[in-house]
Motif scaffolding. Structure first.
Motif, PDB file in Angstrom:
ATOM      1  N   UNK A  12      17.722 -14.774  18.358  1.00 49.57           N
ATOM      2  CA  UNK A  12      18.214 -13.766  17.429  1.00 49.57           C
ATOM      3  C   UNK A  12      19.731 -13.892  17.290  1.00 49.57           C
ATOM      4  N   UNK A  13      20.188 -14.233  16.109  1.00 49.09           N
ATOM      5  CA  UNK A  13      21.614 -14.365  15.843  1.00 49.09           C
ATOM      6  C   UNK A  13      22.171 -13.162  15.102  1.00 49.09           C
ATOM      7  N   UNK A  14      21.345 -12.140  14.973  1.00 50.87           N
ATOM      8  CA  UNK A  14      21.790 -10.918  14.299  1.00 50.87           C
ATOM      9  C   UNK A  14      22.662 -10.093  15.237  1.00 50.87           C
ATOM     10  N   UNK A  15      23.350  -9.130  14.675  1.00 53.13           N
ATOM     11  CA  UNK A  15      24.206  -8.261  15.480  1.00 53.13           C
ATOM     12  C   UNK A  15      23.459  -7.028  15.964  1.00 53.13           C
ATOM     13  N   UNK A  28      16.784  -9.324  21.898  1.00 58.95           N
ATOM     14  CA  UNK A  28      18.134  -8.785  22.058  1.00 58.95           C
ATOM     15  C   UNK A  28      19.091  -9.457  21.079  1.00 58.95           C
ATOM     16  N   UNK A  29      20.184  -8.821  20.813  1.00 57.90           N
ATOM     17  CA  UNK A  29      21.102  -9.316  19.787  1.00 57.90           C
ATOM     18  C   UNK A  29      21.915 -10.528  20.244  1.00 57.90           C
ATOM     19  N   UNK A  30      22.268 -11.337  19.282  1.00 58.21           N
ATOM     20  CA  UNK A  30      23.207 -12.444  19.452  1.00 58.21           C
ATOM     21  C   UNK A  30      22.814 -13.431  20.550  1.00 58.21           C
ATOM     22  N   UNK A  31      21.537 -13.781  20.587  1.00 59.94           N
ATOM     23  CA  UNK A  31      21.103 -14.875  21.438  1.00 59.94           C
ATOM     24  C   UNK A  31      21.061 -14.614  22.924  1.00 59.94           C
ATOM     25  N   UNK A  32      21.040 -13.349  23.356  1.00 55.30           N
ATOM     26  CA  UNK A  32      20.938 -13.068  24.783  1.00 55.30           C
ATOM     27  C   UNK A  32      19.504 -13.244  25.253  1.00 55.30           C
ATOM     28  N   UNK A  37      14.548  -5.560  11.554  1.00 53.58           N
ATOM     29  CA  UNK A  37      15.568  -4.874  12.347  1.00 53.58           C
ATOM     30  C   UNK A  37      14.887  -3.789  13.165  1.00 53.58           C
ATOM     31  N   UNK A  38      15.154  -3.780  14.461  1.00 56.53           N
ATOM     32  CA  UNK A  38      14.415  -2.882  15.349  1.00 56.53           C
ATOM     33  C   UNK A  38      15.154  -1.582  15.603  1.00 56.53           C
ATOM     34  N   UNK A  84      19.211  -5.616  17.529  1.00 54.62           N
ATOM     35  CA  UNK A  84      17.903  -5.998  18.045  1.00 54.62           C
ATOM     36  C   UNK A  84      16.943  -6.289  16.887  1.00 54.62           C
ATOM     37  N   UNK A  85      16.050  -7.268  17.101  1.00 53.17           N
ATOM     38  CA  UNK A  85      15.042  -7.625  16.103  1.00 53.17           C
ATOM     39  C   UNK A  85      13.656  -7.528  16.740  1.00 53.17           C
ATOM     40  N   UNK A  86      12.728  -6.921  16.027  1.00 51.22           N
ATOM     41  CA  UNK A  86      11.337  -6.881  16.476  1.00 51.22           C
ATOM     42  C   UNK A  86      10.609  -8.072  15.871  1.00 51.22           C
ATOM     43  N   UNK A  87       9.976  -8.875  16.724  1.00 47.72           N
ATOM     44  CA  UNK A  87       9.206 -10.037  16.266  1.00 47.72           C
ATOM     45  C   UNK A  87       7.737  -9.794  16.595  1.00 47.72           C
ATOM     46  N   UNK A  88       6.878  -9.888  15.592  1.00 43.31           N
ATOM     47  CA  UNK A  88       5.449  -9.644  15.783  1.00 43.31           C
ATOM     48  C   UNK A  88       4.651 -10.829  15.253  1.00 43.31           C
ATOM     49  N   UNK A  89       3.687 -11.286  16.040  1.00 45.24           N
ATOM     50  CA  UNK A  89       2.824 -12.398  15.640  1.00 45.24           C
ATOM     51  C   UNK A  89       1.420 -11.875  15.369  1.00 45.24           C
TER      52      UNK A  89
END
Length: 385
Positions: free
Chosen positions: A117-120, A148-152, A186-187, A122-127
Motif C-alpha cells: 500500500x503506497x497510499x497515505x 497499513x499505509x505507505x508500505x509498512x 480506503x479503509x 489504510x486500505x482494505x483489500x478483499x478477495x
C-alpha cells in the motif's frame, strides 16, 4: 521387394496409430487451469503495488508430478509488478497444469498475493473467488485484510483454494477458468450497522467483515418479501455471516420471501435463519460456506424439496444438537464433500421417510458408517455420474 515395402508401410502405419493414441491418452490426463484476476476499485485514491504467484501440483513432460509456480503478470504480459492507481486493471494470474486426479482426491492450488500500500491511509483489500464451473472449492473464498499505509508491515495476502473432481465423469476443460477478484478501498473502520434494501449489515468487532439479517421494526416482525439478494461486499468489506434470526424464528418469519441469493463471501449460517420461510421453493448454498448451525431452520422451509450441502461445509452442528432437517418436505439431500462434516446426532430427526441422502460414490461406505445409526443405510446412495 514389393512385399517387404508393403510390410514396412503397414508397420509404420501401426506405429503412427499407437503414437497418436499415446498422445491422446497423455493429453486426456492433463488439463490447464487459467486464473484471471480482476482489480476493482471502490475508491479512487488507492495506490497499491501487486505481485505474486499461483502455485499448484503439475505434471512434467514425462508425466511426473511436480509443483509449478507461475508469476502474476500484467495484461500486456510484460511486468510481474503492477501499480494500480485511480483506475481499474486486470491481472493475468497465469496458467498451470495439473495431473489427472482420482475421484475425490483434492489438489491444492495456492495463490499468494503480495500487496504494498503506497497510499497515505489504510486500505482494505478483499478477495472474492468466482467459479462458474463449480470445480473449485475453497476453505477461504473471501479474505479481507487491512493494509497499513505507505508500505509498512501487513501487506501480504495469502489464501488457498482446493480443486476437487466430484466424480470420474466430470471433465475439466483444457482451460478451465476461475476468477479471483481483488477489491481495494480506503479503509475507515465501520462502527455502526448499515441498512440497504431491507437488510441490515452489522460490522464485526474487528471492523473487517459484516453479518446480515432482515431489517425489522421489532424482533417479532418481518416484512421483507420477494427476491432477496445479500451483498457480497459492503463498503469494500465482505459479508461473511447470516446472523441469528435473520429471516425467521419459531414465532415469526419472512413468509413473503420467494428467493434468497447468498453470495460466495458467506462462510457461516447462524441459528433460526430460515425458520418459517414457506415462500422459498429452492435454496442454493454457496461454495464458500464452512458452517451451518443445526438449528438454522433448513427444515422450516415447507416448499423446498431438495438441497445440496456444498463441498466446503465442515460443520453442520454449530451451537446446538438439533434436528437440522426437521419438518422438511425434502425428497433428496446431497452432500458434496467426500469427508463427512461434523453433525448433530439428531440431524435427520423428523425427516420424511421418502427422502434419500446422496453422497460421493467413493465415500459411500464412510457416510453409511457415520449415518448408519441415524437413518436406514439403503437410503444413503451414491451421487449419479
Amino acid at each position: 521387394m514389393k512385399k517387404n515395402f508393403k510390410w514396412l508401410i503397414n508397420v509404420a502405419a501401426i506405429c503412427l496409430c499407437v503414437c497418436a493414441m499415446a498422445i491422446g491418452i497423455y493429453a486426456a490426463k492433463n488439463a490447464s487451469l487459467t486464473a484471471t484476476g480482476t482489480i476493482g476499485f471502490t475508491a479512487h485514491d488507492c495506490n497499491v503495488l501487486v505481485s505474486g504467484t499461483i502455485v499448484g501440483h503439475a505434471t512434467t513432460a514425462d508425466g511426473e508430478a511436480t509443483t509449478t509456480a507461475v508469476a502474476l503478470k500484467a495484461t500486456d504480459g510484460t511486468s510481474t509488478e503492477v501499480s494500480l492507481s485511480n483506475s481499474k486493471d486486470t491481472l493475468n494470474i497465469g496458467q498451470i497444469y495439473f495431473s489427472d486426479m482420482a475421484t475425490g482426491t483434492p489438489t491444492e492450488i495456492v495463490i499468494k498475493l503480495n500487496i504494498t500500500n503506497k497510499s497515505a491511509f489504510q486500505v482494505a483489500a478483499t478477495i472474492l473467488v468466482d467459479d462458474m464451473e463449480n470445480i473449485m472449492y475453497s476453505r477461504s473464498h473471501t479474505v479481507a485484510q487491512i493494509l497499513e499505509k505507505d508500505g509498512t508491515d501487513g501487506n501480504t495476502l495469502e489464501f488457498t483454494i482446493t480443486l476437487n473432481v466430484l466424480n470420474a465423469n466430470k471433465n475439466i476443460a483444457s482451460t478451465t477458468p476461475i476468477n479471483i477478484n481483488t477489491y481495494f478501498t480506503k479503509y475507515t473502520k465501520p462502527t455502526e450497522a448499515v441498512s440497504i434494501e431491507g437488510l441490515t449489515y452489522t460490522p464485526n468487532s474487528g471492523g473487517t467483515a459484516w453479518s446480515v439479517r432482515a431489517t425489522s421494526a421489532t424482533d417479532m416482525v418481518y416484512d421483507l418479501s420477494g427476491d432477496v439478494e445479500i451483498l457480497s461486499l459492503v463498503n469494500g468489506l465482505p459479508v461473511t455471516i447470516i446472523a441469528y434470526e435473520a429471516f425467521g424464528n419459531p414465532v415469526a418469519s419472512c413468509t413473503g420471501i420467494t428467493s434468497i441469493s447468498i453470495p460466495n463471501s458467506v462462510t457461516a449460517i447462524s441459528t433460526y435463519v430460515f425458520y418459517g420461510c414457506s415462500g422459498l421453493t429452492s435454496l442454493d448454498l454457496p461454495d464458500s460456506l464452512n458452517s451451518v448451525d443445526s438449528d438454522c431452520g433448513l427444515g422450516g422451509m415447507a416448499n423446498v424439496t431438495s438441497i445440496v450441502i456444498p463441498y466446503s461445509v465442515t460443520d453442520l452442528k454449530g451451537s446446538y444438537n438439533n434436528m437440522l432437517f426437521q419438518g422438511s418436505s425434502y425428497t433428496s439431500i446431497t452432500f458434496e464433500s467426500p469427508i463427512v462434516p461434523t453433525f448433530s446426532t439428531s440431524i435427520f430427526g423428523g425427516l420424511d421417510s421418502s427422502c434419500d441422502i446422496y453422497v460421493p460414490a467413493e465415500s459411500l461406505e464412510v457416510y453409511v458408517e457415520a449415518f448408519g445409526s441415524l437413518i436406514s443405510s439403503d437410503r444413503i446412495k451414491p451421487i449419479a455420474d
